[in-house]
Motif scaffolding. Structure first.
Motif, PDB file in Angstrom:
ATOM      1  N   SER A  83      15.530  23.106  49.301  1.00 19.56           N
ATOM      2  CA  SER A  83      14.733  22.761  50.442  1.00 19.56           C
ATOM      3  C   SER A  83      15.152  21.588  51.226  1.00 19.56           C
ATOM      4  CB  SER A  83      13.224  22.485  49.704  1.00 19.56           C
ATOM      5  OG  SER A  83      13.349  21.353  48.605  1.00 19.56           O
ATOM      6  N   VAL A  84      15.761  20.692  50.489  1.00 18.42           N
ATOM      7  CA  VAL A  84      16.321  19.513  51.235  1.00 18.42           C
ATOM      8  C   VAL A  84      17.314  20.064  52.627  1.00 18.42           C
ATOM      9  CG1 VAL A  84      17.659  17.472  50.923  1.00 18.42           C
ATOM     10  CG2 VAL A  84      16.125  17.856  49.414  1.00 18.42           C
ATOM     11  N   LEU A  88      17.083  19.679  56.456  1.00 20.00           N
ATOM     12  CA  LEU A  88      17.969  18.925  57.391  1.00 20.00           C
ATOM     13  C   LEU A  88      18.598  19.990  58.348  1.00 20.00           C
ATOM     14  CD1 LEU A  88      20.513  17.173  54.671  1.00 20.00           C
ATOM     15  CD2 LEU A  88      19.548  16.173  56.892  1.00 20.00           C
ATOM     16  N   ASP A  89      18.572  21.294  57.977  1.00 24.95           N
ATOM     17  CA  ASP A  89      19.152  22.313  58.884  1.00 24.95           C
ATOM     18  C   ASP A  89      17.997  22.446  60.173  1.00 24.95           C
ATOM     19  OD1 ASP A  89      21.217  22.894  57.618  1.00 24.95           O
ATOM     20  OD2 ASP A  89      20.468  24.780  56.707  1.00 24.95           O
ATOM     21  N   ALA A  90      16.757  22.225  59.871  1.00 20.37           N
ATOM     22  CA  ALA A  90      15.643  22.304  60.795  1.00 20.37           C
ATOM     23  C   ALA A  90      15.802  20.900  61.675  1.00 20.37           C
ATOM     24  CB  ALA A  90      14.249  22.298  60.079  1.00 20.37           C
ATOM     25  N   MET A  91      16.292  19.760  61.076  1.00 18.26           N
ATOM     26  CA  MET A  91      16.386  18.611  61.884  1.00 18.26           C
ATOM     27  C   MET A  91      17.484  18.711  62.988  1.00 18.26           C
ATOM     28  SD  MET A  91      15.002  15.318  59.428  1.00 18.26           S
ATOM     29  CE  MET A  91      16.142  15.722  58.103  1.00 18.26           C
ATOM     30  N   LYS A  92      18.848  19.087  62.300  1.00 18.67           N
ATOM     31  CA  LYS A  92      19.723  19.404  63.025  1.00 18.67           C
ATOM     32  C   LYS A  92      19.532  20.068  64.249  1.00 18.67           C
ATOM     33  CE  LYS A  92      23.048  18.773  59.090  1.00 18.67           C
ATOM     34  NZ  LYS A  92      23.865  19.291  58.262  1.00 18.67           N
ATOM     35  N   ALA A  93      18.803  21.333  64.181  1.00 13.93           N
ATOM     36  CA  ALA A  93      18.443  22.323  64.981  1.00 13.93           C
ATOM     37  C   ALA A  93      17.384  21.675  66.129  1.00 13.93           C
ATOM     38  CB  ALA A  93      17.902  23.417  64.466  1.00 13.93           C
ATOM     39  N   GLY A  94      16.852  20.581  65.976  1.00 15.91           N
ATOM     40  CA  GLY A  94      15.911  19.951  66.665  1.00 15.91           C
ATOM     41  C   GLY A  94      14.399  20.488  66.788  1.00 15.91           C
ATOM     42  N   SER A 102      11.066  18.709  53.251  1.00 16.56           N
ATOM     43  CA  SER A 102      11.584  17.992  51.741  1.00 16.56           C
ATOM     44  C   SER A 102      12.295  16.897  51.900  1.00 16.56           C
ATOM     45  CB  SER A 102      12.251  19.027  50.998  1.00 16.56           C
ATOM     46  OG  SER A 102      12.622  18.681  49.766  1.00 16.56           O
ATOM     47  N   LEU A 103      12.325  15.504  51.546  1.00 14.21           N
ATOM     48  CA  LEU A 103      13.197  14.444  51.555  1.00 14.21           C
ATOM     49  C   LEU A 103      13.387  13.914  50.187  1.00 14.21           C
ATOM     50  CD1 LEU A 103      10.491  12.518  53.965  1.00 14.21           C
ATOM     51  CD2 LEU A 103      12.329  13.718  54.541  1.00 14.21           C
TER      52      LEU A 103
END
Length: 238
Positions: A83-84, A88-94, A102-103
């Motif tokens: 989930s983390v 991260l992948d979603a943030m990298k994709a903008g 999930s942090l």
């Protein structure tokens, strides 16, 4: 609070709980050490509040979608590696809106209601993220601010940029968030966080007493504490 490989992992619930009551933290430590059973408590009022909170969060998510924003939800409820990574992948994709991001950083982990993209550069590029939390209370409480600080700190570690603001969306506001500058609360947050880490670092549990406070109304340990206070009332010397 969980223990994995002799390390105590903490969440915003543990942070807020300790600020309200050190005895609560002590009891939770005994649970993860296997010396005390976790209490089972069902409170219909708390269940109603949880349901209202879920509906408020979902209404805000629906509002974001209807506004034409790109929304992705991170499935599950845990903070496992998958989930983390998905977050991260979603943030990298903008992605513009990340629901239940999930942090995780060090001993701390949690799920943010909303991570919203802002146009401030980070390790990902010309954007970064800020935390938005949905709450039922019309006035933001101290515990909520600590939660925002914790999530913002974990988010900062993941995106290598400290968010300037975090936000709260309360009911009856037409989903207009109330924003808080994280630097204004940094000193208090660091002190509170250090206190929790200190008492949970390799501690077998201290001898504490259940002093009554406002948090008792929503605490899972309230029945146990009431029983102890009846059996061993606190006496004061005059």
């Amino acid at each position: 609070m969980r223990k994995i490989h002799d390390q105590v992992l903490l969440s915003a619930t543990d942070l807020i709980g300790h600020i309200n009551c050190g005895h609560l933290t002590n009891l939770d430590i005994q649970v993860i050490n296997g010396t005390l059973a976790k209490p089972s408590r069902w409170d219909p009022l708390l269940e109603i509040l949880r349901e209202r909170g879920f509906r408020h969060e979902q209404a805000f998510i629906d509002y974001l979608r209807s506004s034409g924003l790109d929304v992705i939800a991170i499935e599950g409820v845990d903070n496992a590696g998958a989930s983390v990574k998905e977050t991260l992948d979603a943030m990298k994709a903008g992605r513009e809106i990340i629901v239940q991001g999930s942090l995780r950083s060090g001993r701390w982990a949690g799920r943010a209601d909303i991570l919203r993209r802002v146009s401030t550069p980070s390790v990902f590029g010309g954007w970064s993220y800020e935390v938005t939390d949905t709450k039922l209370a019309r006035e933001t409480k101290g515990g909520t601010v600590l939660q925002l600080c914790l999530y913002s700190e974990m988010l900062a570690a993941m995106q290598q940029h400290q968010p300037d603001f975090a936000h709260v969306v309360a009911p009856w506001t037409k989903f207009v968030p109330h924003s808080y500058r994280m630097a204004d609360f940094a000193a208090y947050f660091r002190k509170a966080k250090a206190a929790v880490e200190r008492v949970t670092e390799g501690q077998p549990g201290r001898d504490t007493y259940p002093e009554p406070n406002d948090h008792c109304d929503v605490c899972r340990w309230s029945d146990s504490c009431d029983k102890r206070k009846r059996e061993f009332p606190r006496t004061f010397c005059c």
